[in-house]
Write an enzyme that holds these catalytic residues in place. Structure first.
Site, PDB file in Angstrom:
ATOM      1  N   VAL A 124      33.848  20.146  -5.100  1.00 60.46           N
ATOM      2  CA  VAL A 124      33.012  19.795  -6.346  1.00 60.46           C
ATOM      3  C   VAL A 124      32.280  18.715  -5.750  1.00 60.46           C
ATOM      4  O   VAL A 124      31.265  18.320  -6.516  1.00 60.46           O
ATOM      5  CB  VAL A 124      34.471  18.919  -7.226  1.00 60.46           C
ATOM      6  CG1 VAL A 124      35.609  19.764  -7.686  1.00 60.46           C
ATOM      7  CG2 VAL A 124      35.333  17.489  -5.956  1.00 60.46           C
ATOM      8  N   SER A 126      29.707  19.573  -2.313  1.00 61.71           N
ATOM      9  CA  SER A 126      28.980  19.355  -1.192  1.00 61.71           C
ATOM     10  C   SER A 126      27.820  18.911  -0.234  1.00 61.71           C
ATOM     11  O   SER A 126      26.527  18.940  -0.861  1.00 61.71           O
ATOM     12  CB  SER A 126      28.600  20.661  -0.913  1.00 61.71           C
ATOM     13  OG  SER A 126      28.215  21.454   0.153  1.00 61.71           O
ATOM     14  N   SER A 128      25.824  16.833   4.088  1.00 64.07           N
ATOM     15  CA  SER A 128      25.848  17.142   4.641  1.00 64.07           C
ATOM     16  C   SER A 128      26.192  17.267   5.705  1.00 64.07           C
ATOM     17  O   SER A 128      26.151  18.379   6.641  1.00 64.07           O
ATOM     18  CB  SER A 128      24.641  16.278   5.462  1.00 64.07           C
ATOM     19  OG  SER A 128      24.996  14.803   5.759  1.00 64.07           O
ATOM     20  N   GLN A 131      32.648  18.213   3.049  1.00 61.38           N
ATOM     21  CA  GLN A 131      33.037  19.327   1.406  1.00 61.38           C
ATOM     22  C   GLN A 131      34.079  18.754   0.537  1.00 61.38           C
ATOM     23  O   GLN A 131      34.762  18.752   1.858  1.00 61.38           O
ATOM     24  CB  GLN A 131      32.206  20.667   1.509  1.00 61.38           C
ATOM     25  CG  GLN A 131      32.902  21.492   1.022  1.00 61.38           C
ATOM     26  CD  GLN A 131      32.233  22.956   1.376  1.00 61.38           C
ATOM     27  OE1 GLN A 131      30.868  23.711   1.222  1.00 61.38           O
ATOM     28  NE2 GLN A 131      33.412  23.828   0.850  1.00 61.38           N
ATOM     29  N   VAL A 132      34.303  18.784  -0.596  1.00 64.54           N
ATOM     30  CA  VAL A 132      35.389  17.921  -0.937  1.00 64.54           C
ATOM     31  C   VAL A 132      35.580  19.522  -2.435  1.00 64.54           C
ATOM     32  O   VAL A 132      34.982  20.189  -2.919  1.00 64.54           O
ATOM     33  CB  VAL A 132      35.296  16.972  -2.247  1.00 64.54           C
ATOM     34  CG1 VAL A 132      36.420  16.517  -2.592  1.00 64.54           C
ATOM     35  CG2 VAL A 132      34.234  15.697  -0.877  1.00 64.54           C
ATOM     36  N   LYS A 146      39.180  16.602   1.499  1.00 63.33           N
ATOM     37  CA  LYS A 146      37.275  17.207   2.205  1.00 63.33           C
ATOM     38  C   LYS A 146      37.791  17.537   3.387  1.00 63.33           C
ATOM     39  O   LYS A 146      38.503  17.056   4.063  1.00 63.33           O
ATOM     40  CB  LYS A 146      37.130  14.873   2.724  1.00 63.33           C
ATOM     41  CG  LYS A 146      35.433  15.342   2.941  1.00 63.33           C
ATOM     42  CD  LYS A 146      34.980  13.742   3.253  1.00 63.33           C
ATOM     43  CE  LYS A 146      33.213  13.393   3.613  1.00 63.33           C
ATOM     44  NZ  LYS A 146      32.952  12.061   3.244  1.00 63.33           N
ATOM     45  N   ASP A 281      27.011   2.904   2.159  1.00 61.07           N
ATOM     46  CA  ASP A 281      26.177   4.258   1.482  1.00 61.07           C
ATOM     47  C   ASP A 281      26.872   4.359  -0.250  1.00 61.07           C
ATOM     48  O   ASP A 281      26.743   5.552  -0.808  1.00 61.07           O
ATOM     49  CB  ASP A 281      26.716   5.956   2.314  1.00 61.07           C
ATOM     50  CG  ASP A 281      26.553   7.146   2.394  1.00 61.07           C
ATOM     51  OD1 ASP A 281      25.014   7.158   1.661  1.00 61.07           O
ATOM     52  OD2 ASP A 281      26.736   8.805   2.155  1.00 61.07           O
TER      53      ASP A 281
END
Length: 514
Positions: A124, A126, A128, A131-132, A146, A281
């Site tokens: 769902v 992606s 650096s 990804q999840v 993750k 972030d």
């Protein structure tokens, strides 16, 4: 492989004409024309900021992340470069599910479908570093999983070394190298990027932020499922929410947008000044909104921390800015050591006033924070203010918050929203609330020390009365004096102990009533 990576960086640098940043220095300017003649085949008609952004995108996700962070350091780079680097998007193609399956099987020691009740093979999200995927734990509990990118550690280590080499070159060639501390900036970036490589650390960050906002009044943090977490895998509660950037949809479902903007400011200042631990972030992909209007935090790989000294300094400056007490701002910089001790405070105060006074009494839509920051950094350079690398992430987050606030409610008055919270926090740190808080925190230690006080004071007095060898008559006089005064000291110490115990009892009673 390290040399191949270096050659690629050199090639990309030359291809996009970034050599102009190197040969622009006075020591190397004579080489610029010969290099341009040798590299006649390249196209350098685009603005230098755009060429820098494209170069970083072609070098890969780590350079993209560094460019994103560098865009917040407008003291290091010109405004045109900072504005262009702010456009960097960390969108990375997903890696194959076969690699996901391999990583999960190695982490759990069994096939994926023996660990999860179901697992969605299509990611769902992606980025650096990871990804999840969505999945379900036994019992049908919906979760987000993750997974760290395979081989990412090696890539990052090589790129960090290359970045540090570039920072050393900048520090060597730049007249401002010592003040701007580019190698320390790279070290700060490396520290944060390394924290993203251990998903157990990220899970711990998520858990701590969740405890800090346990009441979930303003911010929802997903629960961590520790039994399924690993250094390469993090399993957390699946959140149903909308990216904060989709303002039209949020209005459609009835979210109070002005309140959302104000809540965002309160969450930021709470994280920074109350906790000294903040989400660093905060782009729209990581900040979402639940249907009831509360914020939802995601992705906890990059978190900022501030010590008590940093928090006190920042709060002192913020309050002074809000009160338009520019002399206090100047004094805070000098007393903290950020500006040289011999800085003329009157001139420094006048320069700060010239930058900040025009932005007051204006909504966000009428304020260009980019220009304000640029002028502040120019003023800092003029007065020799040293940049503090530990605050790099805070600068980045502050710009993120300002950007989110502008998108949500351009009429938001940042000063009016933040001032009451900061004033109360400052009073809790240095006012009567702080004294009571510290007294309450010290009471458990007092209860241990107080019974020992008479003996410890008596021993200290005895040691203090010891003298070098003397005549027998003098020794007799001293001994007689000690014998006569010992009872008086013991009585005095006993009375002191009773007073302290009575005071402690009163304090304990007061705290129990409040």
């Amino acid at each position: 492989m390290h040399w191949l990576r270096l050659f690629k960086i050199i090639y990309v640098t030359l291809r996009f004409g970034l050599d102009e940043f190197i040969f622009g220095h006075t020591r190397l300017r004579l080489l610029r024309r010969p290099v341009q003649l040798l590299l006649f085949w390249r196209n350098t008609s685009r603005p230098r900021g755009e060429r820098l952004r494209l170069a970083l995108e072609s070098l890969g996700p780590i350079f993209v992340k560094f460019g994103q962070m560098l865009s917040t350091r407008r003291d290091l780079i010109p405004l045109d470069l900072a504005d262009e680097l702010a456009k960097l998007q960390d969108r990375v193609p997903a890696f194959d599910y076969a690699e996901v399956d391999t990583i999960l099987t190695q982490a759990y020691g069994k096939p994926v479908l023996e660990v999860f009740e179901s697992f969605d093979t299509v990611p769902v999200a992606s980025a650096s570093v990871a990804q999840v995927h969505f999945a379900q734990l036994p019992g049908g509990i919906p979760v987000a999983v993750k997974i760290l990118r395979p081989g990412i550690n090696t890539i990052i280590e090589k790129d960090i070394r290359l970045l540090d080499g570039a920072a050393w070159l900048l520090q060597t060639l730049s007249s401002d190298g010592k003040r701007l501390k580019p190698r320390e900036v790279v070290a700060e970036f490396a520290r944060h990027i390394h924290s993203e490589l251990d998903l157990m650390l990220e899970a711990a960050n998520c858990s701590l932020l969740g405890r800090n906002f346990a009441d979930k009044r303003l911010l929802i943090v997903p629960e961590v499922y520790w039994d399924w977490c690993h250094e390469q895998v993090m399993v957390m509660e699946r959140m149903t929410s909308t990216p904060v950037s989709q303002v039209a949809y949020l209005r459609e479902i009835g979210v109070d947008i002005p309140k959302l903007a104000r809540d965002g400011v309160e969450i930021f200042f709470t994280q920074v000044f109350r906790d000294g631990f903040f989400h660093a972030d905060m782009h729209p992909g990581n900040v979402q909104v639940a249907d009831d209007g509360r914020y939802v935090a995601l992705d906890f790989g990059i978190m900022g921390t501030l010590n008590d000294e940093d928090k006190q300094y920042l709060a002192r400056n913020f309050l002074a800015f809000f009160r338009r007490d520019y002399r206090e701002v100047a004094r805070a910089h000098i007393e903290s050591g950020w500006a040289p001790k011999d800085t003329p405070i009157d001139q420094f105060e006048t320069a700060i006033r010239a930058v900040c006074e025009p932005i007051f009494d204006k909504p966000l839509k009428e304020i260009s924070f980019g220009k304000v920051l640029l002028r502040l950094f120019q003023t800092s350079r003029r007065f020799g203010v040293e940049i503090q690398p530990q605050l790099t992430m805070l600068q980045k987050t502050l710009l993120n918050v300002e950007g989110l606030g502008r998108d949500l409610d351009s009429n938001l008055d940042l000063w009016t929203t933040a001032y009451p919270y900061l004033e109360r926090w400052m009073s809790e740190q240095i006012g009567w609330r702080s004294a009571l808080h510290n007294l309450k925190a010290e009471l458990p230690y007092w209860s241990k020390i107080l019974p020992q006080m008479p003996r410890l004071i008596h021993q200290q007095l005895e040691r203090g009365l010891q003298l070098p060898p003397a005549s027998a008559e003098l020794q007799r006089v001293i001994h007689e004096h000690q014998r006569q005064t010992r009872w008086l000291r013991l009585i005095s110490l006993t009375l002191l102990l009773l007073v302290l115990l009575q005071g402690s009892a009163l304090l304990l009673w007061w705290f129990s009533q409040h």
